[in-house]
Design an enzyme around this catalytic site. Structure first.
Site, PDB file in Angstrom:
ATOM      1  N   GLY A 199     -40.679  21.187  30.428  1.00 23.86           N
ATOM      2  CA  GLY A 199     -41.232  22.278  29.599  1.00 23.86           C
ATOM      3  C   GLY A 199     -40.989  23.641  30.219  1.00 23.86           C
ATOM      4  O   GLY A 199     -40.463  23.762  31.326  1.00 23.86           O
TER       5      GLY A 199
ATOM      6  N   ARG B  82     -41.869  28.504  33.464  1.00 21.71           N
ATOM      7  CA  ARG B  82     -41.954  29.911  33.882  1.00 21.71           C
ATOM      8  C   ARG B  82     -41.401  30.850  32.821  1.00 21.71           C
ATOM      9  O   ARG B  82     -41.288  32.046  33.052  1.00 21.71           O
ATOM     10  CB  ARG B  82     -41.213  30.120  35.195  1.00 21.71           C
ATOM     11  CG  ARG B  82     -39.772  29.620  35.192  1.00 21.71           C
ATOM     12  CD  ARG B  82     -39.121  29.984  36.497  1.00 21.71           C
ATOM     13  NE  ARG B  82     -37.828  29.340  36.649  1.00 21.71           N
ATOM     14  CZ  ARG B  82     -36.967  29.650  37.582  1.00 21.71           C
ATOM     15  NH1 ARG B  82     -37.265  30.601  38.454  1.00 21.71           N
ATOM     16  NH2 ARG B  82     -35.833  29.021  37.702  1.00 21.71           N
TER      17      ARG B  82
ATOM     18  N   GLY C  13     -44.258  29.671  38.613  1.00 25.61           N
ATOM     19  CA  GLY C  13     -44.032  30.370  37.348  1.00 25.61           C
ATOM     20  C   GLY C  13     -43.202  31.636  37.482  1.00 25.61           C
ATOM     21  O   GLY C  13     -43.022  32.378  36.510  1.00 25.61           O
TER      22      GLY C  13
ATOM     23  N   ARG D 198     -34.896  37.357  28.082  1.00 24.33           N
ATOM     24  CA  ARG D 198     -33.752  36.650  27.488  1.00 24.33           C
ATOM     25  C   ARG D 198     -33.852  36.645  25.963  1.00 24.33           C
ATOM     26  O   ARG D 198     -34.952  36.661  25.413  1.00 24.33           O
ATOM     27  CB  ARG D 198     -33.712  35.183  27.940  1.00 24.33           C
ATOM     28  CG  ARG D 198     -33.799  34.942  29.403  1.00 24.33           C
ATOM     29  CD  ARG D 198     -33.288  33.554  29.747  1.00 24.33           C
ATOM     30  NE  ARG D 198     -34.213  32.463  29.423  1.00 24.33           N
ATOM     31  CZ  ARG D 198     -34.053  31.219  29.878  1.00 24.33           C
ATOM     32  NH1 ARG D 198     -33.022  30.924  30.652  1.00 24.33           N
ATOM     33  NH2 ARG D 198     -34.907  30.276  29.550  1.00 24.33           N
TER      34      ARG D 198
ATOM     35  N   ARG E  16     -33.635  22.889  23.405  1.00 23.49           N
ATOM     36  CA  ARG E  16     -32.726  22.114  24.254  1.00 23.49           C
ATOM     37  C   ARG E  16     -32.656  20.664  23.787  1.00 23.49           C
ATOM     38  O   ARG E  16     -33.541  20.211  23.052  1.00 23.49           O
ATOM     39  CB  ARG E  16     -33.283  22.124  25.701  1.00 23.49           C
ATOM     40  CG  ARG E  16     -33.388  23.525  26.278  1.00 23.49           C
ATOM     41  CD  ARG E  16     -34.739  23.718  26.994  1.00 23.49           C
ATOM     42  NE  ARG E  16     -34.953  25.144  27.239  1.00 23.49           N
ATOM     43  CZ  ARG E  16     -34.442  25.804  28.273  1.00 23.49           C
ATOM     44  NH1 ARG E  16     -33.737  25.153  29.171  1.00 23.49           N
ATOM     45  NH2 ARG E  16     -34.651  27.094  28.399  1.00 23.49           N
TER      46      ARG E  16
ATOM     47  N   ASP F 198     -32.129  19.027  29.903  1.00 21.86           N
ATOM     48  CA  ASP F 198     -33.060  20.121  29.565  1.00 21.86           C
ATOM     49  C   ASP F 198     -32.367  21.482  29.693  1.00 21.86           C
ATOM     50  O   ASP F 198     -32.957  22.502  29.334  1.00 21.86           O
ATOM     51  CB  ASP F 198     -34.311  20.076  30.451  1.00 21.86           C
ATOM     52  CG  ASP F 198     -33.981  20.067  31.941  1.00 21.86           C
ATOM     53  OD1 ASP F 198     -33.286  19.150  32.385  1.00 21.86           O
ATOM     54  OD2 ASP F 198     -34.404  20.994  32.647  1.00 21.86           O
ATOM     55  N   ASN F 199     -31.144  21.486  30.194  1.00 21.28           N
ATOM     56  CA  ASN F 199     -30.383  22.740  30.270  1.00 21.28           C
ATOM     57  C   ASN F 199     -29.226  22.743  29.275  1.00 21.28           C
ATOM     58  O   ASN F 199     -28.247  23.479  29.448  1.00 21.28           O
ATOM     59  CB  ASN F 199     -29.847  22.958  31.687  1.00 21.28           C
ATOM     60  CG  ASN F 199     -30.966  23.273  32.670  1.00 21.28           C
ATOM     61  OD1 ASN F 199     -32.043  23.718  32.272  1.00 21.28           O
ATOM     62  ND2 ASN F 199     -30.723  23.035  33.944  1.00 21.28           N
TER      63      ASN F 199
HETATM   64  P1  AMP Z   1     -34.291  24.737  35.944  1.00 27.00           P
HETATM   65  O1  AMP Z   1     -33.662  23.929  37.025  1.00 27.00           O
HETATM   66  O2  AMP Z   1     -34.414  26.189  36.271  1.00 27.00           O
HETATM   67  O3  AMP Z   1     -33.637  24.527  34.625  1.00 27.00           O
HETATM   68  O4  AMP Z   1     -35.809  24.226  35.817  1.00 27.00           O
HETATM   69  C1  AMP Z   1     -36.175  22.887  35.601  1.00 27.00           C
HETATM   70  C2  AMP Z   1     -37.647  22.819  35.260  1.00 27.00           C
HETATM   71  O5  AMP Z   1     -38.441  23.343  36.316  1.00 27.00           O
HETATM   72  C3  AMP Z   1     -38.062  23.598  34.018  1.00 27.00           C
HETATM   73  O6  AMP Z   1     -39.103  22.895  33.404  1.00 27.00           O
HETATM   74  C4  AMP Z   1     -38.548  24.902  34.604  1.00 27.00           C
HETATM   75  O7  AMP Z   1     -39.452  25.562  33.760  1.00 27.00           O
HETATM   76  C5  AMP Z   1     -39.239  24.427  35.865  1.00 27.00           C
HETATM   77  N1  AMP Z   1     -39.296  25.467  36.897  1.00 27.00           N
HETATM   78  C6  AMP Z   1     -38.271  25.947  37.624  1.00 27.00           C
HETATM   79  N2  AMP Z   1     -38.698  26.887  38.487  1.00 27.00           N
HETATM   80  C7  AMP Z   1     -40.030  27.025  38.296  1.00 27.00           C
HETATM   81  C8  AMP Z   1     -41.046  27.846  38.879  1.00 27.00           C
HETATM   82  N3  AMP Z   1     -40.781  28.714  39.855  1.00 27.00           N
HETATM   83  N4  AMP Z   1     -42.300  27.702  38.417  1.00 27.00           N
HETATM   84  C9  AMP Z   1     -42.593  26.827  37.447  1.00 27.00           C
HETATM   85  N5  AMP Z   1     -41.683  26.024  36.867  1.00 27.00           N
HETATM   86  C10 AMP Z   1     -40.406  26.117  37.280  1.00 27.00           C
HETATM   87 MG    MG Z   2     -33.835  24.731  32.876  1.00 24.22          MG
END
Ligand code: AMP
Ligand code: MG
Length: 493
Positions: free
Chosen positions: A97, A100, A129, A179, A186, A259-260
């Site tokens: 989800g 952040r 976050g 953004r 996704r 998820d990306n």
């Molecule tokens: P990402 O690798 O950036 O695509 O993130 C994968 C997951 O981790 C997603 O659910 C993001 O919202 C969560 N996430 C990444 N960095 C943070 C953060 N600093 N605080 C909270 N959630 C994060």
């Molecule tokens: Mg992501």
């Protein structure tokens, strides 16, 4: 009392908002407010995105700054974070989800505005976050660079910084990227409801996405009018087109988890991405990807694997496994067709002929053998076509004989047609400027010292990367310095 005080002051961005994703209801999201970042300041802005949003000319006011860093609510909006799940590095990761990213809303023009790094949400899973300045600038610049290259992507309006510190490997300053995209949905959104056997929500989501973004799937006679199968096929085709563009330009995403993966076939979630310097098909840009799952040359296969996950999620709606598999088939034809078309354009060929595939494979093999700089090679070849001097291209190769043999084939292929026309196509297809890691790094280091000019200069070049921009060659279009290969970038920061 403080609540009242907060609510009496709101920021009016001068935009009109309409109900969008939030109409799906509470199973899909949690309403919440961003957590304010103290003492915000502007880092960089894209006026191109501001215009696309329809923001007024004086949009970068103090109240906008405070709104985009969470201190002021935006008039007419009810922000929220959405829930999704996904496969990370090939393994089911369960619920993820927006941990952040907080959605402000959707404009009447159909663009969603999201604040990345805006504080904790119910989906933060122990994370803070926040996003750091470094990765926010990378995301901002690369979004706009991809758009400048003509590659589908989420956009970035601005980065807003703060001296608030967040802990990563060391303490770093926090920032928010604003953004913008037609949708941030996704593959993982679909996987979430499928995995939880919530078929009603799965159907509601699919219907929403089809009605909004893929209306032709309702009226096609593909798959006997099965709109969900047609939808899967359309997503497969868009994803194939996107991957063809990534591979042709030498872009490595680095974290192609489901998820990306954007349901609209946009490049989304810029993390450890990299534009190749020396051409190495097996290049791994994500320092934490120890197995090389997301190596450059694996990307097309990974995208297909991810589409398979999406197919599995949509199966309850499609209703027939064979139909679902058939809907994925187009990926296998669209990807190579699109990739070859992109490569032909890079070679200055406006039609196709037998032997073109061999010409492409031949040059990629030579580039890989010599780890030749990918962007410089194509740009020099384009200029060589324009002025007839191929020496600067030849100089890039140690294997001169190999290069000469390839060049002979290339020249023969260009025997018909005018050189000027071919050169024009090449100069429009082979960028002079890409966001190399070291260029981003230099701009980031200056920004960390509160000098934002470097980011702005880089932005201007990357927005029009096919133009010459005289006087910028040495600093921005040359070979990477030795230290570039020591830059280490891993997942979320
Ligand atoms: P990402 O690798 O950036 O695509 O993130 C994968 C997951 O981790 C997603 O659910 C993001 O919202 C969560 N996430 C990444 N960095 C943070 C953060 N600093 N605080 C909270 N959630 C994060
Ligand atoms: Mg992501």
């Amino acid at each position: 009392m403080s609540l009242l005080a907060e609510d009496t002051e709101v920021a009016d961005l001068g935009l009109r908002w309409k109900p969008g994703f939030s109409t799906l209801g509470p199973a899909f999201l949690t309403e919440l407010r961003p957590t304010p970042l103290p003492d915000p300041y502007w880092v960089c802005r894209s006026e191109a995105v501001a215009r696309e949003l329809g923001l007024p000319a004086d949009w970068h006011s103090d109240s906008t700054l405070r709104a985009l860093t969470g201190s002021l609510p935006v008039a007419g909006t009810r922000p929220f974070a959405t829930v999704y799940s996904g496969h990370q590095f090939g393994v089911w990761a369960g619920q993820l989800g927006d941990g952040r990213a907080i959605m402000i809303g959707e404009t009447e023009g159909g663009l969603e505005v999201q604040l990345k790094g805006a504080g904790r949400t119910p989906y933060s899973r122990g994370g803070d976050g926040r996003a750091v300045l470094r990765s926010s600038i990378r995301e901002f610049l690369c979004s706009e660079a991809m758009h400048g290259l003509g590659i589908p992507t989420t956009r970035a309006l601005c980065v807003t910084g703060s001296d608030a510190r967040v802990r990563r490997e060391e303490l770093e300053s926090a920032a928010v990227v604003t953004r913008v995209a037609p949708s941030f949905i996704r593959f993982g959104h679909f996987e979430h409801f499928a995995a939880n056997q919530r078929e009603d929500e799965l159907r509601a989501l699919a219907d929403y996405v089809i009605d909004r973004y893929y209306p032709a799937c309702r009226t096609t006679d593909r798959f006997n009018g099965n709109a969900y199968a047609a939808f899967l096929e359309a997503v497969s085709e868009r994803t194939a087109g996107l991957l063809a563009q990534w591979q042709a330009v030498g872009f490595c995403h680095g974290v192609m988890n489901t998820d990306n993966m954007s349901i609209l076939g946009l490049t989304i979630d810029y993390g450890p991405f990299q534009f190749l310097d020396g051409f190495d098909p097996r290049h791994i840009c994500n320092h934490s990807d120890t197995s090389g799952r997301y190596a450059f040359n694996q990307q097309p296969n990974v995208a297909y694997w991810n589409l398979f996950c999406l197919a599995q999620a949509l199966l309850p709606l499609i209703g027939d496994q064979e139909v679902a598999v058939a809907a994925l088939e187009s990926y296998k034809t669209v990807f190579p067709t699109e990739f070859e078309a992109r490569m032909r354009a890079k070679l200055g060929l406006s039609d196709s002929a037998e032997g073109d595939r061999a010409l492409v494979e031949g040059v990629l093999k030579l580039l890989a053998a010599g780890k030749v700089d990918y962007t410089i090679f194509w740009r020099r070849l384009s200029h060589g076509m324009a002025d007839g001097n191929v020496e600067p291209v030849r100089d890039l190769f140690l294997d001169r004989e190999g290069f000469d043999a390839w060049m002979l084939l290339f020249s023969e292929r260009h025997a018909i047609g005018t050189r000027a026309e071919a050169a024009g196509l090449m100069l429009r297809s082979n960028p002079k400027f890409v966001l190399r890691n070291h260029l981003g790094q230099q701009a980031i280091e200056a920004s960390q010292q509160k000098d934002q000019a470097g980011v702005a200069t880089l932005l201007a070049l990357l927005q029009t990367p096919f133009e010459e921009h005289p006087g910028t060659d040495d600093a921005y279009a040359g070979f990477p310095p030795d230290w570039a290969s020591t830059i280490e970038i891993s997942c979320s920061s």
